[in-house]
Structures are given as C-alpha cells and as structure tokens.
Design a protein around this motif. Structure first.
Motif, PDB file in Angstrom:
ATOM      1  N   VAL A  63      10.757  -8.172   6.258  1.00  0.00           N
ATOM      2  CA  VAL A  63      11.382  -7.241   7.240  1.00  0.00           C
ATOM      3  C   VAL A  63      10.410  -7.206   8.339  1.00  0.00           C
ATOM      4  N   ILE A  64      10.532  -7.411   9.564  1.00  0.00           N
ATOM      5  CA  ILE A  64       9.707  -7.035  10.917  1.00  0.00           C
ATOM      6  C   ILE A  64       9.879  -5.823  11.515  1.00  0.00           C
ATOM      7  N   LEU A  65       9.117  -4.937  11.627  1.00  0.00           N
ATOM      8  CA  LEU A  65       9.285  -3.786  12.342  1.00  0.00           C
ATOM      9  C   LEU A  65       8.761  -3.921  13.753  1.00  0.00           C
ATOM     10  N   ALA A  66       9.731  -4.479  14.602  1.00  0.00           N
ATOM     11  CA  ALA A  66       9.334  -4.663  16.257  1.00  0.00           C
ATOM     12  C   ALA A  66       9.810  -3.508  16.841  1.00  0.00           C
ATOM     13  N   ILE A  67       9.205  -2.557  16.636  1.00  0.00           N
ATOM     14  CA  ILE A  67       9.645  -1.154  17.159  1.00  0.00           C
ATOM     15  C   ILE A  67       8.478  -0.242  17.774  1.00  0.00           C
ATOM     16  N   PRO A  68       8.536   0.593  18.849  1.00  0.00           N
ATOM     17  CA  PRO A  68       7.357   1.371  19.301  1.00  0.00           C
ATOM     18  C   PRO A  68       6.895   2.153  18.216  1.00  0.00           C
ATOM     19  N   ASP A  69       5.364   2.464  18.348  1.00  0.00           N
ATOM     20  CA  ASP A  69       4.675   3.155  17.439  1.00  0.00           C
ATOM     21  C   ASP A  69       5.371   4.463  17.082  1.00  0.00           C
ATOM     22  N   VAL A  70       5.869   5.052  18.287  1.00  0.00           N
ATOM     23  CA  VAL A  70       6.442   6.593  18.065  1.00  0.00           C
ATOM     24  C   VAL A  70       7.590   6.503  16.961  1.00  0.00           C
ATOM     25  N   ALA A  71       8.198   5.399  16.934  1.00  0.00           N
ATOM     26  CA  ALA A  71       9.647   5.439  16.100  1.00  0.00           C
ATOM     27  C   ALA A  71       9.014   5.001  14.690  1.00  0.00           C
ATOM     28  N   ILE A  72       8.090   4.076  14.342  1.00  0.00           N
ATOM     29  CA  ILE A  72       7.797   3.648  13.087  1.00  0.00           C
ATOM     30  C   ILE A  72       8.041   4.714  11.984  1.00  0.00           C
ATOM     31  N   GLN A  73       7.770   5.784  12.184  1.00  0.00           N
ATOM     32  CA  GLN A  73       7.549   6.625  10.903  1.00  0.00           C
ATOM     33  C   GLN A  73       9.271   6.841  10.522  1.00  0.00           C
ATOM     34  N   ALA A  74       9.857   7.203  11.651  1.00  0.00           N
ATOM     35  CA  ALA A  74      11.474   7.618  11.344  1.00  0.00           C
ATOM     36  C   ALA A  74      12.230   6.184  10.899  1.00  0.00           C
ATOM     37  N   VAL A  75      11.949   5.175  11.396  1.00  0.00           N
ATOM     38  CA  VAL A  75      12.650   3.955  11.252  1.00  0.00           C
ATOM     39  C   VAL A  75      12.250   3.506   9.974  1.00  0.00           C
ATOM     40  N   SER A  76      10.957   3.464   9.674  1.00  0.00           N
ATOM     41  CA  SER A  76      10.804   2.754   8.362  1.00  0.00           C
ATOM     42  C   SER A  76      11.144   3.924   7.099  1.00  0.00           C
ATOM     43  N   ALA A  77      11.356   5.065   7.309  1.00  0.00           N
ATOM     44  CA  ALA A  77      11.840   6.138   6.324  1.00  0.00           C
ATOM     45  C   ALA A  77      13.182   5.651   5.771  1.00  0.00           C
ATOM     46  N   ALA A  99      -2.139   5.062  10.330  1.00  0.00           N
ATOM     47  CA  ALA A  99      -2.166   6.654  10.609  1.00  0.00           C
ATOM     48  C   ALA A  99      -1.037   7.087   9.391  1.00  0.00           C
ATOM     49  N   GLY A 100      -0.679   6.137   8.396  1.00  0.00           N
ATOM     50  CA  GLY A 100      -0.082   6.584   7.220  1.00  0.00           C
ATOM     51  C   GLY A 100       1.398   6.703   7.444  1.00  0.00           C
ATOM     52  N   HIS A 101       2.101   6.317   8.477  1.00  0.00           N
ATOM     53  CA  HIS A 101       3.395   6.406   9.022  1.00  0.00           C
ATOM     54  C   HIS A 101       4.186   5.449   8.150  1.00  0.00           C
ATOM     55  N   LEU A 102       4.048   4.834   7.357  1.00  0.00           N
ATOM     56  CA  LEU A 102       4.848   3.953   6.474  1.00  0.00           C
ATOM     57  C   LEU A 102       5.032   4.490   5.110  1.00  0.00           C
ATOM     58  N   PRO A 103       6.163   4.692   4.662  1.00  0.00           N
ATOM     59  CA  PRO A 103       6.541   5.147   3.251  1.00  0.00           C
ATOM     60  C   PRO A 103       5.917   3.957   2.350  1.00  0.00           C
ATOM     61  N   LEU A 104       5.084   4.352   1.553  1.00  0.00           N
ATOM     62  CA  LEU A 104       4.624   3.253   0.627  1.00  0.00           C
ATOM     63  C   LEU A 104       5.365   3.054  -0.762  1.00  0.00           C
ATOM     64  N   ARG A 105       5.697   2.008  -0.854  1.00  0.00           N
ATOM     65  CA  ARG A 105       6.066   1.434  -2.199  1.00  0.00           C
ATOM     66  C   ARG A 105       5.354   0.512  -3.197  1.00  0.00           C
ATOM     67  N   GLU A 106       5.003   0.909  -4.156  1.00  0.00           N
ATOM     68  CA  GLU A 106       3.985  -0.008  -5.054  1.00  0.00           C
ATOM     69  C   GLU A 106       4.480  -1.416  -4.962  1.00  0.00           C
ATOM     70  N   ASP A 107       5.914  -1.583  -5.103  1.00  0.00           N
ATOM     71  CA  ASP A 107       6.394  -3.028  -5.337  1.00  0.00           C
ATOM     72  C   ASP A 107       6.776  -3.755  -4.067  1.00  0.00           C
ATOM     73  N   LEU A 108       6.265  -3.366  -2.875  1.00  0.00           N
ATOM     74  CA  LEU A 108       6.459  -4.018  -1.735  1.00  0.00           C
ATOM     75  C   LEU A 108       4.863  -4.481  -1.223  1.00  0.00           C
ATOM     76  N   THR A 109       4.898  -5.421  -0.320  1.00  0.00           N
ATOM     77  CA  THR A 109       3.718  -6.025   0.387  1.00  0.00           C
ATOM     78  C   THR A 109       3.959  -5.604   1.673  1.00  0.00           C
ATOM     79  N   TYR A 110       2.850  -4.978   2.367  1.00  0.00           N
ATOM     80  CA  TYR A 110       2.877  -4.379   3.676  1.00  0.00           C
ATOM     81  C   TYR A 110       1.641  -5.337   4.381  1.00  0.00           C
ATOM     82  N   TYR A 111       2.177  -6.063   5.582  1.00  0.00           N
ATOM     83  CA  TYR A 111       1.288  -6.864   6.325  1.00  0.00           C
ATOM     84  C   TYR A 111       1.419  -6.468   7.666  1.00  0.00           C
ATOM     85  N   VAL A 112       0.030  -6.259   8.306  1.00  0.00           N
ATOM     86  CA  VAL A 112      -0.028  -5.778   9.669  1.00  0.00           C
ATOM     87  C   VAL A 112      -0.448  -7.042  10.627  1.00  0.00           C
ATOM     88  N   THR A 113       0.022  -7.280  11.584  1.00  0.00           N
ATOM     89  CA  THR A 113      -0.422  -8.232  12.521  1.00  0.00           C
ATOM     90  C   THR A 113      -0.454  -8.278  13.893  1.00  0.00           C
TER      91      THR A 113
END
Length: 277
Positions: A63-77, A99-113
């Motif tokens: 899942v690619i989050l191609a959204i503005p920084d200010v929306a990441i926290q709400a959308v990812s939640a 900034a810690g705005h992504l909800p962390l799930r241990e069973d997912l991979t988080y990749y930043v590019t």
C-alpha cells in the motif's frame, strides 16, 4: 516472495499522479484510491477507475501512501488496521514516519522512499529528458530509501517498486529514516530552499536598483551554474582570490553563528513538527 498487488492511496494527487502514470506501465496489479472529485476526473481521463477501499486494502501486498504529510496520520490510522499480515506500507517522504505518525503493527513492513530528483549536472539526450526537472518521467535520478520496520530482506521488494514509480532510477541508496529526515527537510528544504529563496529575493532587489530583469536573471543563473560546478567538484578549478574574499566577508553578514543546529536531531524534529501538524 511475490508481492504484486499494489494499492495506491491518493492516486490523483501531485505525487499520486506521477506514481499512477508509471504504475500503469508496470507489471503490478494496481488498485487506485482517491476521494477528491477533481483528482478522480484526472484519473478517469487516464482510464483509471477508483476501487472500493474495503475490498482492495485487505487484499493488498503493498500500500503506497501518496498523500500530503499533514494527512498521513489520519489516513494511515484508517488504512493500516485493514491490511493483511505481511503487507508493506510505503511512504514517499520521511517526515511523517520519522515523527511517529504511522500506527505501528509488528506484522507489517514499513518502507520509506524519496527521490533525489534529477541532478543539475545530469546529461540528458533530448529536450524532454532535459526539462524533466522533477523526475519520474524521462530524466535519470537517484533515490534514497529505508526499511523503517520489518525484515531487512524486504528492502528488495521496496527497491523494485521504487524503480518503477520514480523511473528512470540509476541507484537506490539504502539509508535510515533518521538520515532521510536530515536530508529532507533539514538539508534540502530548511537550508537549501531558504538560501535559494533569498537568491530569488535578491533578483528583485537588483532589478529595483535599475538593472534590467532579463540581464540580472541571465547573469545570476549563469554564475549559479559555474559556482555549483566549482563547489561540488565538477570542475578542476577554484574560486578566484577576490571571490573567496567576498564569500568570507558575506558569510559573517548573512549567517548567524550556530546555523548548523538545523542538522541536530531535536531541531529536525521541530522542523518536521512544523510541516506535519
């Protein structure tokens, strides 16, 4: 590991459209999510239909989050809880993840590019490639990426995707999310954009002093070109003695002592807080 089902969230936004154009040419099985009416119209012109998030998110490998920084926290939640175990969440900027705005799930991979964008020293073969200043269309560029959470071997999965959405990519540098945050916003926006903005402001001042705008613009852009080449080692020459004296005098006038603190992590956090909240 085959991870071929991709869901692009924010497919019709600025970054999303660039990803959409390249994903349409790829071998990935892609679903597109968008809620803005104007953005949906742009996607429809490309023949893209909007999917049902309740269906495609639970089945997505990536899942690619191609959204503005200010929306990441709400959308990812709302997005992250719907994902299946083992899925990969991809962010296209380090600010919100750092900034810690992504909800962390241990069973997912988080990749930043994030793209470096085409270098001012690129050599491109034709006009279309030369004028692709942003990248992702025709001009070659490098990319920086990080595994924020998950197995390090999943970097290869992210790397494959990165080389599609930001194509043509010459190299994908593997660094940390913290290092990415130092590069942006610290280096590229806080320092570089500010300095360049002041150069642009200086153009207006020079014109107000009576120098024709066309003359001033051509003069300074030419000088920027050679100054960059000298300072970044693209030319085997140095500044003249007079230029060095002017530079040394100006640094004391233009920069406060301690300006380097913008690269300290606590300061980086404050910069990110300012752009994500």
């Amino acid at each position: 590991m085959t991870m071929n089902k991709v869901t692009l969230v924010g497919a019709g936004g600025k970054m999303g459209m660039r990803c959409t154009h390249n994903l349409l040419k790829s071998e990935y099985e892609v679903s597109y999510l968008e809620i803005a009416p104007d953005a949906i119209k742009k996607l429809n012109v490309l023949g893209v239909e909007i999917s049902d998030p309740e269906i495609v998110l639970s089945d997505a490998d990536i899942v690619i989050l191609a959204i503005p920084d200010v929306a990441i926290q709400a959308v990812s939640a709302t997005v992250v809880p719907k994902l299946k175990p083992g899925a990969m969440v991809v962010c296209l900027d380090p600010a919100a993840p750092f900034a810690g705005h992504l909800p962390l799930r241990e069973d997912l991979t988080y990749y930043v590019t994030h793209p470096s964008h085409p270098s001012v020293f690129n050599w491109e073969a034709n006009q279309e490639m030369h004028f692709d200043y942003y990248g992702g269309i025709a001009a070659k560029q490098t990319v920086v990426s990080a595994i924020m959470h998950g197995p390090e071997e999943h970097f290869q999965i992210g790397d494959k995707l990165t080389k599609v959405i930001f194509q043509p990519v010459t190299k994908n540098y593997k660094i940390t999310v913290e290092q990415m945050a130092i590069l942006e916003p610290g280096f590229s926006e806080t320092l570089c954009s500010t300095c360049i903005k002041k150069i642009r402001d200086g153009l207006d001042i020079v014109v107000s002093k009576g120098v024709p705008e066309e003359v001033a613009k051509e003069f300074i852009l030419g000088h920027i070109n050679i100054q960059l080449a000298v300072l970044f080692g693209e030319l085997p020459i140095q500044f003249s003695d007079a230029a060095i004296k002017a530079l040394e005098r100006a640094e004391d006038i233009l920069f406060k002592e301690g300006w380097e603190q913008i690269f300290e992590i606590d300061n980086i956090k404050e910069q990110i807080k300012a752009i994500t909240e």
